[in-house]
Design a protein around this motif. Structure first.
Motif, PDB file in Angstrom:
ATOM      1  N   LYS A   9       0.826  -1.208   0.000  1.00 19.20           N
ATOM      2  CA  LYS A   9       0.000   0.000   0.000  1.00 19.20           C
ATOM      3  C   LYS A   9       0.860   1.259   0.000  1.00 19.20           C
ATOM      4  O   LYS A   9       0.523   2.248  -0.666  1.00 19.20           O
ATOM      5  N   GLN A  10       1.953   1.214   0.766  1.00 14.23           N
ATOM      6  CA  GLN A  10       2.833   2.380   0.792  1.00 14.23           C
ATOM      7  C   GLN A  10       3.462   2.639  -0.571  1.00 14.23           C
ATOM      8  O   GLN A  10       3.600   3.794  -0.999  1.00 14.23           O
ATOM      9  N   ILE A  11       3.845   1.581  -1.259  1.00 14.14           N
ATOM     10  CA  ILE A  11       4.412   1.746  -2.603  1.00 14.14           C
ATOM     11  C   ILE A  11       3.374   2.337  -3.548  1.00 14.14           C
ATOM     12  O   ILE A  11       3.656   3.255  -4.323  1.00 14.14           O
ATOM     13  N   SER A  12       2.129   1.797  -3.457  1.00  7.90           N
ATOM     14  CA  SER A  12       1.065   2.325  -4.320  1.00  7.90           C
ATOM     15  C   SER A  12       0.783   3.782  -3.996  1.00  7.90           C
ATOM     16  O   SER A  12       0.606   4.619  -4.896  1.00  7.90           O
ATOM     17  N   ALA A  13       0.756   4.123  -2.685  1.00 10.21           N
ATOM     18  CA  ALA A  13       0.506   5.507  -2.294  1.00 10.21           C
ATOM     19  C   ALA A  13       1.637   6.419  -2.765  1.00 10.21           C
ATOM     20  O   ALA A  13       1.407   7.544  -3.217  1.00 10.21           O
ATOM     21  N   SER A  14       2.889   5.925  -2.674  1.00  5.59           N
ATOM     22  CA  SER A  14       4.031   6.717  -3.129  1.00  5.59           C
ATOM     23  C   SER A  14       3.953   6.961  -4.632  1.00  5.59           C
ATOM     24  O   SER A  14       4.213   8.083  -5.108  1.00  5.59           O
ATOM     25  N   MET A  15       3.593   5.930  -5.377  1.00 11.08           N
ATOM     26  CA  MET A  15       3.472   6.092  -6.822  1.00 11.08           C
ATOM     27  C   MET A  15       2.358   7.074  -7.170  1.00 11.08           C
ATOM     28  O   MET A  15       2.513   7.944  -8.046  1.00 11.08           O
ATOM     29  N   ALA A  16       1.202   6.959  -6.460  1.00 16.14           N
ATOM     30  CA  ALA A  16       0.094   7.874  -6.714  1.00 16.14           C
ATOM     31  C   ALA A  16       0.490   9.307  -6.379  1.00 16.14           C
ATOM     32  O   ALA A  16       0.151  10.259  -7.119  1.00 16.14           O
ATOM     33  N   SER A  17       1.226   9.481  -5.279  1.00 15.61           N
ATOM     34  CA  SER A  17       1.674  10.819  -4.903  1.00 15.61           C
ATOM     35  C   SER A  17       2.635  11.388  -5.938  1.00 15.61           C
ATOM     36  O   SER A  17       2.563  12.582  -6.287  1.00 15.61           O
ATOM     37  N   ARG A  18       3.517  10.544  -6.464  1.00 19.10           N
ATOM     38  CA  ARG A  18       4.466  10.983  -7.483  1.00 19.10           C
ATOM     39  C   ARG A  18       3.745  11.399  -8.762  1.00 19.10           C
ATOM     40  O   ARG A  18       4.059  12.426  -9.384  1.00 19.10           O
ATOM     41  N   VAL A  19       2.756  10.597  -9.163  1.00 16.21           N
ATOM     42  CA  VAL A  19       1.985  10.931 -10.371  1.00 16.21           C
ATOM     43  C   VAL A  19       1.266  12.258 -10.183  1.00 16.21           C
ATOM     44  O   VAL A  19       1.251  13.122 -11.079  1.00 16.21           O
ATOM     45  N   GLY A  61      -5.693   6.813  -9.083  1.00 11.87           N
ATOM     46  CA  GLY A  61      -6.111   5.419  -9.016  1.00 11.87           C
ATOM     47  C   GLY A  61      -4.921   4.486  -9.056  1.00 11.87           C
ATOM     48  O   GLY A  61      -3.880   4.828  -9.621  1.00 11.87           O
ATOM     49  N   GLN A  62      -5.066   3.322  -8.425  1.00 11.41           N
ATOM     50  CA  GLN A  62      -3.999   2.324  -8.431  1.00 11.41           C
ATOM     51  C   GLN A  62      -4.620   0.951  -8.706  1.00 11.41           C
ATOM     52  O   GLN A  62      -5.721   0.652  -8.254  1.00 11.41           O
ATOM     53  N   PHE A  63      -3.911   0.135  -9.411  1.00 19.67           N
ATOM     54  CA  PHE A  63      -4.326  -1.242  -9.636  1.00 19.67           C
ATOM     55  C   PHE A  63      -3.113  -2.046 -10.105  1.00 19.67           C
ATOM     56  O   PHE A  63      -2.053  -1.481 -10.409  1.00 19.67           O
ATOM     57  N   THR A  64      -3.280  -3.344 -10.114  1.00 17.45           N
ATOM     58  CA  THR A  64      -2.230  -4.252 -10.577  1.00 17.45           C
ATOM     59  C   THR A  64      -2.630  -4.797 -11.934  1.00 17.45           C
ATOM     60  O   THR A  64      -3.743  -5.322 -12.106  1.00 17.45           O
ATOM     61  N   MET A  65      -1.754  -4.669 -12.892  1.00 19.11           N
ATOM     62  CA  MET A  65      -2.040  -5.101 -14.257  1.00 19.11           C
ATOM     63  C   MET A  65      -1.128  -6.277 -14.611  1.00 19.11           C
ATOM     64  O   MET A  65       0.093  -6.207 -14.436  1.00 19.11           O
ATOM     65  N   LYS A  66      -1.734  -7.359 -15.078  1.00 15.18           N
ATOM     66  CA  LYS A  66      -0.986  -8.540 -15.479  1.00 15.18           C
ATOM     67  C   LYS A  66      -0.919  -8.586 -16.998  1.00 15.18           C
ATOM     68  O   LYS A  66      -1.941  -8.519 -17.677  1.00 15.18           O
ATOM     69  N   PHE A  80       2.571  -2.699 -11.017  1.00 15.87           N
ATOM     70  CA  PHE A  80       1.787  -1.793 -10.200  1.00 15.87           C
ATOM     71  C   PHE A  80       1.574  -0.523 -11.023  1.00 15.87           C
ATOM     72  O   PHE A  80       2.521   0.058 -11.541  1.00 15.87           O
ATOM     73  N   VAL A  81       0.326  -0.100 -11.145  1.00 19.60           N
ATOM     74  CA  VAL A  81      -0.019   1.066 -11.969  1.00 19.60           C
ATOM     75  C   VAL A  81      -0.651   2.129 -11.087  1.00 19.60           C
ATOM     76  O   VAL A  81      -1.563   1.834 -10.307  1.00 19.60           O
TER      77      VAL A  81
END
Length: 565
Positions: free
Chosen positions: A22-32, A227-232, A239-240
């Motif tokens: 979750k922290q990685i996803s939040a960090s990525m969302a914050s960066r975007v 938004g965040q989600f995992t794409m296969k 992680f997107v």
């Protein structure tokens, strides 16, 4: 104890894994969000400068009064405009080039070079009403911002000025690369309608799947939230994090390979599984060691005790290790040895006591019977009833031969019943005509069953002595046999004597039930005790009221019981 602790550790590890994810996803969302906000701010600033430039005096003079200028004034104004365009271009690293189209001049002015023409297709795209209203639009792989003066372009009038800002894709790519720096991922900035995009580090298949996953322009402003989600994909899982900008009508997304991001956590998880495997091996090894050291010796000792409970005193256990179980096993073997010795001594003493008691009990025969028999025999001789006297002699001989033979303590049931029959025949001489005797045939399968001597005849004698002696007529004596389903045989001797009341019957029953505690054993008690000594506590003598009215004495024996005498 280990399993709950281990499960708790796994749950904590999984919880930490989820938290980090979750922290990685939040960090990525914050960066975007940060980069998208920066891009919006920068493009809004360029848009304002663009509109300010089309209202500049030099640019308006060049667009409206160029026909009244001489060559010197026109050249000076063009150079001044070119300088201002260059300043606009230099004001932002995102600007690649600035172009000004002056219809009155019949040429274009550019910040980077001295070209004086704009391709017709590019000029048409720049003057497209939809592109002028858009913040950014794409043209032949480039990103452009356009503006005209005056705004009356929406009516059929030729513009006075048209200015175009070309964005630097290289700078945008560099910015996108920095968003996924060190993550081996990629980023993309793309329009909502899919007409243009700028990517960094993404292969076409991944970009195509991302475009399908994110979709087109959101239906409402709420969808503009990060938004965040995992794409296969075929290239792996990503992680997107993405965010739509209503201002730019475009979406910014960053992708990070899940394997790359989660590699430290996966390595940590692998270490946990390795440690778990090692712990499992150690637990199994320790459990096996405990089993061999403690449980197995205890189980062997318990099994030995159970065998001893069933009467097997020949059990012996041995232990190789010189530990506490070695001492226990030795003491167990020593205890069994002592028990065997004591049992042997007690058993031998008991056998001797039983044999002495049986011989004493067998000798307790009523002497009045002898006297009466001899008186009857004397009478027969005096009356010269020689045949009856001879028959009496034969029965008396058989009777005396049986009771005086001391060699065997047990006889077959057939021999015991023959002796009882001899006694009945002798009593028939005494009670001639007054007592009727009913005797059933002995079942053939019980003929060879071993029984103690003198168990039936004393009961018949007791019936004559206490039940039928005072009968002057209609006396009845019945001897019968009844086989039980559990392998036992009941021998019943009953009479129709009238002198036995209920109080006497109850007293006889109590004396028989207490035969093992009686100091003196005579009569019925000796029969009951001998039967129990041979056949066990579920056999013996029982007394009840006979259907004929007198006493019913019932003997219970077992054919398959071994002789213990």
């Amino acid at each position: 104890m280990i399993i709950p602790i281990y499960l708790s550790s796994l749950l904590m590890n999984q919880s930490g894994h989820d938290v980090v994810k979750k922290q990685i996803s939040a960090s990525m969302a914050s960066r975007v969000h940060f980069y998208l906000s920066s891009l919006e701010t920068e493009l809004a600033r360029l848009r304002r400068l663009q509109m300010e430039y089309v209202s500049d005096d030099d640019l308006l003079s060049l667009g409206t009064a160029v026909s009244r200028m001489n060559d010197f004034e026109r050249s000076r104004t063009i150079l001044s405009v070119k300088s201002k365009l260059y300043l606009l271009k230099s004001s932002s690293p995102f600007v690649e080039n600035v172009k000004l189209y002056v219809p009155a001049l019949g040429r274009s002015i550019m910040a980077n070079n001295f070209d004086d023409t704009i391709p017709e297709a590019e000029l048409a795209a720049m003057l497209e009403p939809g592109n002028m209203s858009a913040t950014v639009f794409g043209f032949q792989g480039r990103l452009l911002l356009s503006g005209v003066y005056p705004d009356a372009i929406y009516v059929n009038r030729q513009p006075v000025l048209a200015i175009e800002i070309e964005l630097s894709k290289a700078e945008i790519v560099r910015t996108l690369s920095s968003m996924a720096n060190g993550e081996a991922g990629g980023a993309v900035w793309m329009s909502a309608d899919g007409t243009w995009n700028v990517t960094s580090g993404l292969r076409p298949p991944v970009l195509s799947e991302l475009s399908g996953a994110i979709g087109t322009k959101p239906a409402d402003d709420r969808a503009s939230a990060p938004g965040q989600f995992t794409m296969k994909t075929d290239a792996g899982s990503f992680f997107v994090a993405h965010e739509y900008s209503p201002v730019l009508d475009s979406t910014l997304a960053v992708l990070v390979p899940a394997e790359k991001v989660m590699q430290p956590l996966n390595r940590h998880r692998d270490w946990i599984w390795l440690l778990s495997l090692i712990a499992l091996v150690l637990v199994v090894a320790f459990s096996y060691w405990i089993h061999r050291l403690i449980h197995k010796p205890i189980k062997r000792l318990v099994v030995s005790f159970r065998k001893v409970e069933k009467g097997d005193l020949g059990v012996r256990v041995y232990h190789r290790n010189q530990d506490e179980f070695h001492y226990l096993y030795n003491q167990f073997n020593h205890m069994l040895g002592r028990i065997e010795t004591l049992i042997g001594e007690v058993y031998e003493q008991q056998i001797r006591s039983q044999r002495s008691e049986l011989k004493q009990l067998q000798s307790q025969i009523n002497p009045h019977f002898f006297y009466n028999s001899f008186f009857i025999l004397q009478g027969l001789v005096q009356m010269r009833e020689h045949e009856l006297a001879d028959k009496m002699f034969r029965h008396l001989g058989s009777y005396f031969q049986f009771i005086t033979r001391n060699g065997a303590e047990t006889v077959t049931l057939e021999q015991e019943m023959k002796h009882a029959s001899s006694y009945v025949e002798i009593q028939k001489f005494r009670f001639s005509g007054t007592i009727e005797v009913e005797q059933e045939e002995l079942p053939a399968e019980w003929a060879q069953a071993e029984v103690p001597r003198l168990i039936v005849q004393p009961l018949i004698e007791n019936a004559y002595l206490h039940g039928l002696e005072n009968k002057t007529s209609d006396g009845r004596l019945r001897i019968g046999f009844r086989e039980e389903p559990d392998g036992r045989l009941r021998i019943g001797i009953e009479d129709n004597g009238e002198e036995l009341d209920d109080l006497q019957l109850e007293r006889l029953r109590k004396s028989v039930s207490a035969a093992d505690r009686a100091i003196e054993t005579t009569g019925l008690l000796n029969i009951h005790r001998r039967l129990q000594l041979k056949f066990g506590p579920d056999c013996g003598l029982s007394l009840s009221r006979s259907a004929l009215g007198g006493l019913k004495a019932e003997l219970t024996i077992r054919k398959d019981k071994e002789d213990t005498a």
